[in-house]
Scaffold this motif. Structure first.
Motif, PDB file in Angstrom:
ATOM      1  N   ARG A  13       0.822  -1.224   0.000  1.00  0.00           N
ATOM      2  CA  ARG A  13       0.000   0.000   0.000  1.00  0.00           C
ATOM      3  C   ARG A  13       0.848   1.264   0.000  1.00  0.00           C
ATOM      4  O   ARG A  13       0.710   2.132  -0.854  1.00  0.00           O
ATOM      5  N   ILE A  14       1.765   1.352   0.968  1.00  0.00           N
ATOM      6  CA  ILE A  14       2.505   2.610   1.099  1.00  0.00           C
ATOM      7  C   ILE A  14       3.679   2.660   0.119  1.00  0.00           C
ATOM      8  O   ILE A  14       4.081   3.733  -0.333  1.00  0.00           O
ATOM      9  N   ASP A  35      10.644  -6.706  -3.522  1.00  0.00           N
ATOM     10  CA  ASP A  35       9.555  -7.187  -2.665  1.00  0.00           C
ATOM     11  C   ASP A  35       9.639  -8.703  -2.677  1.00  0.00           C
ATOM     12  O   ASP A  35       9.770  -9.306  -3.753  1.00  0.00           O
ATOM     13  N   THR A  74       6.779  -3.635   9.240  1.00  0.00           N
ATOM     14  CA  THR A  74       7.521  -3.082  10.380  1.00  0.00           C
ATOM     15  C   THR A  74       8.636  -4.006  10.869  1.00  0.00           C
ATOM     16  O   THR A  74       9.741  -3.538  11.158  1.00  0.00           O
ATOM     17  N   GLU A  94       9.736   3.762   6.657  1.00  0.00           N
ATOM     18  CA  GLU A  94       8.382   3.937   7.192  1.00  0.00           C
ATOM     19  C   GLU A  94       8.355   3.777   8.714  1.00  0.00           C
ATOM     20  O   GLU A  94       9.190   3.101   9.297  1.00  0.00           O
ATOM     21  N   TYR A 285       2.951  12.803   1.793  1.00  0.00           N
ATOM     22  CA  TYR A 285       3.972  11.841   1.357  1.00  0.00           C
ATOM     23  C   TYR A 285       4.875  12.467   0.291  1.00  0.00           C
ATOM     24  O   TYR A 285       6.080  12.225   0.261  1.00  0.00           O
TER      25      TYR A 285
HETATM   26  N1  LIG Z   1       3.138   6.613   7.102  1.00  0.00           N
HETATM   27  C1  LIG Z   1       1.964   6.082   6.859  1.00  0.00           C
HETATM   28  O1  LIG Z   1       0.950   6.775   6.754  1.00  0.00           O
HETATM   29  C2  LIG Z   1       1.851   4.587   6.659  1.00  0.00           C
HETATM   30  C3  LIG Z   1       0.706   4.072   6.071  1.00  0.00           C
HETATM   31  C4  LIG Z   1       0.637   2.693   5.860  1.00  0.00           C
HETATM   32  C5  LIG Z   1       1.684   1.873   6.260  1.00  0.00           C
HETATM   33  N2  LIG Z   1       2.764   2.417   6.864  1.00  0.00           N
HETATM   34  C6  LIG Z   1       3.889   1.553   7.292  1.00  0.00           C
HETATM   35  O2  LIG Z   1       4.493   1.047   6.114  1.00  0.00           O
HETATM   36  C7  LIG Z   1       4.904  -0.303   6.307  1.00  0.00           C
HETATM   37  C8  LIG Z   1       4.237  -1.168   5.225  1.00  0.00           C
HETATM   38  O3  LIG Z   1       2.829  -1.090   5.361  1.00  0.00           O
HETATM   39  P1  LIG Z   1       1.810  -1.395   4.139  1.00  0.00           P
HETATM   40  O4  LIG Z   1       0.484  -1.011   4.644  1.00  0.00           O
HETATM   41  O5  LIG Z   1       2.332  -0.822   2.874  1.00  0.00           O
HETATM   42  O6  LIG Z   1       1.941  -2.982   4.094  1.00  0.00           O
HETATM   43  P2  LIG Z   1       1.587  -3.950   2.885  1.00  0.00           P
HETATM   44  O7  LIG Z   1       1.374  -5.298   3.501  1.00  0.00           O
HETATM   45  O8  LIG Z   1       0.536  -3.367   2.011  1.00  0.00           O
HETATM   46  O9  LIG Z   1       2.932  -3.992   2.021  1.00  0.00           O
HETATM   47  C9  LIG Z   1       4.139  -4.538   2.488  1.00  0.00           C
HETATM   48  C10 LIG Z   1       4.882  -5.145   1.298  1.00  0.00           C
HETATM   49  O10 LIG Z   1       6.166  -5.568   1.748  1.00  0.00           O
HETATM   50  C11 LIG Z   1       6.430  -6.863   1.206  1.00  0.00           C
HETATM   51  N3  LIG Z   1       7.389  -7.552   2.072  1.00  0.00           N
HETATM   52  C12 LIG Z   1       7.152  -8.382   3.134  1.00  0.00           C
HETATM   53  N4  LIG Z   1       8.319  -8.763   3.692  1.00  0.00           N
HETATM   54  C13 LIG Z   1       9.307  -8.174   2.969  1.00  0.00           C
HETATM   55  C14 LIG Z   1      10.729  -8.196   3.044  1.00  0.00           C
HETATM   56  N5  LIG Z   1      11.367  -8.897   3.997  1.00  0.00           N
HETATM   57  N6  LIG Z   1      11.426  -7.490   2.127  1.00  0.00           N
HETATM   58  C15 LIG Z   1      10.799  -6.785   1.154  1.00  0.00           C
HETATM   59  N7  LIG Z   1       9.445  -6.722   1.028  1.00  0.00           N
HETATM   60  C16 LIG Z   1       8.723  -7.408   1.930  1.00  0.00           C
HETATM   61  C17 LIG Z   1       5.079  -7.534   1.105  1.00  0.00           C
HETATM   62  O11 LIG Z   1       5.108  -8.577   0.122  1.00  0.00           O
HETATM   63  C18 LIG Z   1       4.176  -6.356   0.707  1.00  0.00           C
HETATM   64  O12 LIG Z   1       4.094  -6.216  -0.701  1.00  0.00           O
HETATM   65  C19 LIG Z   1       4.511  -0.658   7.743  1.00  0.00           C
HETATM   66  O13 LIG Z   1       5.639  -0.475   8.562  1.00  0.00           O
HETATM   67  C20 LIG Z   1       3.434   0.356   8.102  1.00  0.00           C
HETATM   68  O14 LIG Z   1       3.420   0.669   9.484  1.00  0.00           O
HETATM   69  C21 LIG Z   1       2.869   3.759   7.051  1.00  0.00           C
END
Ligand SMILES: NC(=O)c1ccc[n+]([C@@H]2O[C@H](COP(=O)([O-])OP(=O)(O)OC[C@H]3O[C@@H](n4cnc5c(N)ncnc54)[C@H](O)[C@@H]3O)[C@@H](O)[C@H]2O)c1
Length: 333
Positions: A13-14, A35, A74, A94, A285
């Motif tokens: 997502r992010i 990824d 995370t 993040e 962002y």
């Molecule tokens: N600042 C903000 O507003 C905000 C918003 C959403 C998420 N976040 C943070 O961003 C991070 C990701 O969240 P998200 O919602 O995008 O999650 P998500 O699950 O949508 O995406 C995470 C991606 O990382 C991949 N992944 C998993 N393990 C991995 C690894 N070891 N190496 C590389 N890629 C890997 C997954 O396959 C997935 O595509 C979290 O830490 C979350 O707290 C921040």
């Protein structure tokens, strides 16, 4: 440094948001996406015409990238920050750094001793509305800051499997507000938190709260009140109010347009609030990325820093303790 070549880890997502920010910035070029879910990396890489890999280790080569964005889950952040420091590649990671302060502390000295910039993605500092209010507080528009009120309600709870590993509402949702509080107040000296189970038996079942209210005390007697809920019937509720001895500044919710509708059932009706963080904070962002890039080009220090990320987690841990025990918890650095 001419164009800043950027690698991205995490295409979820992010990660997709950051990819778009990099693509639209005039001084940055997205060069590769990693990824572990290769299909996700490839889909995003195709959209941007760049390389994809399932192995994040392949990105840590300062001959091919000048900066890294860490947008994977995370639990991966600490190891990836450490790799970025070892490779001397500036990274925007993040939030949160981790849910476990011991893991954060394990790399604290290494990050502090390094000249490689590490910024933590507390994007709300860069929201144009909040940033404007912050600048005006700094320039004395309300006089001496006495009270800050942060209201932050999500439209609906995230899926239960996400919430179960999120670290709890105070480390997951309120952590943004703890950073916002620190942005204004600097040193927080104590926290009093109450957790509530108001509407979700499922959230109660995993031992978490679905709403919290938190009071923070700043070192200069400032009070910060934070109100959070995991739901809001009218959408994403994000408001901020700064009160001082010479006045008040306030940011209300944001709608796509300011067109108001008047009819037989109501007056002054606006469109619904922007639904969730991907809409409400989209500008933040972009600004976050822009500031990070500007600072690594000029050699100025980036922010929020690793220490800011750590401090927000320290406050979240103390708030969790307060909610569980009913006691006010002092915070030391
Ligand atoms: N600042 C903000 O507003 C905000 C918003 C959403 C998420 N976040 C943070 O961003 C991070 C990701 O969240 P998200 O919602 O995008 O999650 P998500 O699950 O949508 O995406 C995470 C991606 O990382 C991949 N992944 C998993 N393990 C991995 C690894 N070891 N190496 C590389 N890629 C890997 C997954 O396959 C997935 O595509 C979290 O830490 C979350 O707290 C921040």
């Amino acid at each position: 440094m001419d164009t800043v070549r950027v690698g991205l880890i995490g295409a979820g997502r992010i990660g997709q948001v950051h990819a778009r920010s990099v693509a639209s910035h005039p001084d940055t070029q997205l060069v590769s996406i990693a990824d572990v879910f290769l299909d996700g990396a490839q889909a995003l890489a195709r959209e941007h015409g760049v390389e994809a890999t399932a192995n994040p280790d392949e990105l840590f080569d300062s001959n091919t990238i000048d900066a890294l964005i860490i947008a994977s889950p995370t639990a991966t952040h600490v190891d990836l920050i450490e790799q970025a420091v070892d490779a001397g590649i500036p990274a925007l990671c993040e939030k949160p750094i981790d849910l476990d302060i011991a893991r954060v502390d394990a790399i604290r000295e290494k990050v502090a001793a390094s000249s490689t910039p590490i910024a933590i993605g507390f994007n709300r500092r860069f929201d144009p509305h909040f940033a404007n209010l912050h600048r005006r507080v700094q320039s004395g528009d309300v006089g001496s800051l006495e009270q800050l009120v942060i209201i932050s309600r999500d439209p609906a709870p995230a899926p239960l499997d996400y919430l179960a590993v999120s670290g709890g509402i105070l480390r997951d949702q309120t952590i943004h507000d703890f950073d916002m509080a620190r942005f204004f107040v600097g040193n927080i000296v104590s926290v009093t938190a109450q957790g509530f189970n108001q509407f979700s038996e499922e959230i109660k079942g995993i031992g978490d709260y679905d709403a919290v209210t938190v009071t923070l005390r700043g070192e200069n007697e400032e009070s910060v009140t934070i109100i959070n809920s995991r739901h809001a019937a009218y959408g994403f509720d994000q408001r901020l109010e700064a009160f001082g001895n010479q006045g008040m500044l306030r940011v209300e919710n944001v709608t796509d347009t300011l067109v108001r509708h008047f009819n037989s059932s109501g007056v002054e009706a606006l469109e619904p609030y922007q639904n969730f963080f991907l809409q409400r904070y989209m500008d933040s962002y972009r600004v976050e990325l822009g500031e990070f890039v500007t600072k690594i080009r000029t050699g100025d220090s980036t922010s929020p820093t690793f220490e800011d990320g750590r401090a927000a987690l320290v406050v979240a841990n103390a708030a969790t303790q307060s909610a569980q025990t009913g006691a006010t918890v002092s915070i030391s650095s």
